[in-house]
Design a protein around this motif. Structure first.
Motif, PDB file in Angstrom:
ATOM      1  N   PRO A  61       0.814  -1.221   0.000  1.00 49.39           N
ATOM      2  CA  PRO A  61       0.000   0.000   0.000  1.00 49.39           C
ATOM      3  C   PRO A  61       0.847   1.270   0.000  1.00 49.39           C
ATOM      4  N   CYS A  62       0.420   2.211  -0.814  1.00 51.89           N
ATOM      5  CA  CYS A  62       1.085   3.513  -0.865  1.00 51.89           C
ATOM      6  C   CYS A  62       0.031   4.591  -1.066  1.00 51.89           C
ATOM      7  N   LYS A  63       0.425   5.806  -0.816  1.00 55.09           N
ATOM      8  CA  LYS A  63      -0.442   6.966  -1.030  1.00 55.09           C
ATOM      9  C   LYS A  63       0.213   7.834  -2.098  1.00 55.09           C
ATOM     10  N   ARG A  64      -0.585   8.577  -2.795  1.00 57.61           N
ATOM     11  CA  ARG A  64      -0.063   9.471  -3.831  1.00 57.61           C
ATOM     12  C   ARG A  64      -0.480  10.895  -3.517  1.00 57.61           C
ATOM     13  N   ARG A  65       0.475  11.788  -3.613  1.00 56.60           N
ATOM     14  CA  ARG A  65       0.211  13.212  -3.380  1.00 56.60           C
ATOM     15  C   ARG A  65       0.310  13.951  -4.704  1.00 56.60           C
ATOM     16  N   GLY A  66      -0.648  14.829  -4.938  1.00 57.59           N
ATOM     17  CA  GLY A  66      -0.593  15.656  -6.142  1.00 57.59           C
ATOM     18  C   GLY A  66      -0.571  14.819  -7.402  1.00 57.59           C
ATOM     19  N   SER A  67       0.568  14.750  -8.031  1.00 56.14           N
ATOM     20  CA  SER A  67       0.703  13.961  -9.252  1.00 56.14           C
ATOM     21  C   SER A  67       0.958  12.505  -8.892  1.00 56.14           C
ATOM     22  N   LEU A  68       0.901  11.639  -9.854  1.00 59.53           N
ATOM     23  CA  LEU A  68       1.150  10.219  -9.626  1.00 59.53           C
ATOM     24  C   LEU A  68       2.606   9.947  -9.252  1.00 59.53           C
TER      25      LEU A  68
END
Length: 62
Positions: free
Chosen positions: A30-37
């Motif tokens: 699992p990861c999170k993405r901020r703003g752009s990919l």
């Protein structure tokens, strides 16, 4: 809650960034993405939970 970018987490786990990306894309780390990919970060608690689940699967547990 500690968060890590790809470089930090790969270093902490003793793996390459490429392995970390493979775990994310192919094994569901699992990861999170901020703003752009391109801005990816990992939450320590989620990573630890994922690793525990993977360890159980490898050892044949449920």
């Amino acid at each position: 809650m500690n968060t890590y970018n790809k470089r930090e987490l790969a270093s902490l786990l003793g793996i390459t960034k490429q392995t970390l990306e493979r775990w994310t894309n192919e094994l569901g780390l699992p990861c999170k993405r901020r703003g752009s990919l391109r801005m990816v970060y990992f939450e320590e608690e989620q990573v630890m939970q994922w690793m525990k689940q993977r360890t159980k699967l490898i050892k044949g547990g449920y």
